[in-house]
Design a protein around this motif. Structure first.
Motif, PDB file in Angstrom:
ATOM      1  N   LEU A  70      -5.105  -5.554   1.967  1.00 47.49           N
ATOM      2  CA  LEU A  70      -5.756  -6.104   2.671  1.00 47.49           C
ATOM      3  C   LEU A  70      -5.798  -7.549   3.080  1.00 47.49           C
ATOM      4  O   LEU A  70      -5.534  -8.680   4.059  1.00 47.49           O
ATOM      5  CB  LEU A  70      -7.449  -5.763   1.919  1.00 47.49           C
ATOM      6  N   VAL A  99      -8.725  -0.853   8.508  1.00 47.72           N
ATOM      7  CA  VAL A  99      -7.266  -1.452   9.156  1.00 47.72           C
ATOM      8  C   VAL A  99      -6.805  -0.311  10.313  1.00 47.72           C
ATOM      9  O   VAL A  99      -7.340   0.687  10.692  1.00 47.72           O
ATOM     10  CB  VAL A  99      -6.386  -1.255   7.645  1.00 47.72           C
ATOM     11  N   LEU A 154      -5.320  -6.026  10.041  1.00 45.15           N
ATOM     12  CA  LEU A 154      -7.271  -5.211  10.746  1.00 45.15           C
ATOM     13  C   LEU A 154      -7.866  -4.737  10.828  1.00 45.15           C
ATOM     14  O   LEU A 154      -7.729  -5.113  12.354  1.00 45.15           O
ATOM     15  CB  LEU A 154      -7.428  -7.407  10.012  1.00 45.15           C
TER      16      LEU A 154
END
Length: 257
Positions: free
Chosen positions: A18, A57, A67
């Motif tokens: 992330l 995601v 994201l």
């Protein structure tokens, strides 16, 4: 290795992915994420699949990962919990009006500094702060303020692992010089950035204390001041410190006499 340890490691790897995706506006392919993270493609694919199912995601038709909207929802929930935003707004606006510059408030923790609100002056040049971006500790007044007020052991640990990137020719990239400057920050009660992050910009940050006496936030004035010793900048220093003290009092902090 226990099952619990395996879960924690997987979570750490997911967070790393992330972090990598947050640094790339256009998203990344599976192979790129594997290369950047150093994790096998099979591991990356398994983690991404799980996060995609939970909305953390998204995956485009071309296979690019970005994201997900769930993170925005989490961020919005965090923002709703920031009573400090509503409380700090009048102080930001007053500081911006008084200095004719951009006023910013940032949150500080043991890892870094992130700005989350700001105010513009009515006229003149408006400088857009980097909201939601973790700022470099060594090159911004907010970062140096945080390092100065952290416990020495924590500050030393951060400096030991920090990469002191030279953002401009004025950036301090020597750890010993930076440590020496932090002593002055504690003594003065504010930190200054003199073109170290972006050429032409100067800023001053003052600490905002909570009701327990901990430095939780940084109040900052940033603008195109001529010099760090010019009267307009020194005036901004005084105004920033004054508003930070008032905001600290509003948070319940009682200044020691």
């Amino acid at each position: 290795m226990s099952q619990e340890e395996t879960k924690v490691k997987s979570l750490n790897k997911a967070i790393t992915l992330l972090d990598i995706l947050s640094s790339e506006d256009g998203g990344m392919k599976l192979s790129q994420l594997s290369q950047r993270s150093g994790y096998p493609k099979s591991t990356v694919h398994a983690l991404l699949s799980t996060m995609r199912d939970r909305g953390l995601v998204s995956q485009t038709d071309s296979g690019t990962y970005t994201l997900g909207i769930k993170l925005f929802e989490y961020g919005a929930a965090v923002s709703r919990g920031f009573d400090i935003s509503a409380l700090a707004k009048p102080y930001l606006e007053r500081l911006s009006a008084t200095t004719a510059s951009t006023a910013v408030i940032s949150m500080m923790d043991n890892r870094g500094v992130v700005s989350f609100d700001y105010a513009f002056p009515a006229g003149g040049v408006r400088i857009m702060p980097e909201i939601g971006v973790r700022l470099p500790l060594h090159a911004t007044s907010q970062g140096k303020l945080m390092l100065a007020y952290l416990p020495k052991r924590t500050s030393d640990s951060l400096l030991k692992t920090a990469v002191l990137i030279p953002y401009t020719p004025h950036t301090v990239t020597d750890t010993d010089s930076l440590r020496h400057g932090l002593a002055a920050v504690r003594e003065n009660g504010y930190a200054v950035e003199d073109g170290e992050y972006k050429i032409g910009l100067r800023s001053v940050s003052a600490p905002v204390f909570d009701n327990e006496g901990a430095v939780r936030y940084a109040l900052t004035t940033v603008g195109f001041f001529r010099r760090a010793v010019s009267e307009d900048f020194l005036s901004a220093v005084r105004d920033t410190v004054a508003q930070a003290r008032k905001l600290s009092a509003a948070l319940g902090y009682v200044e020691k006499s």
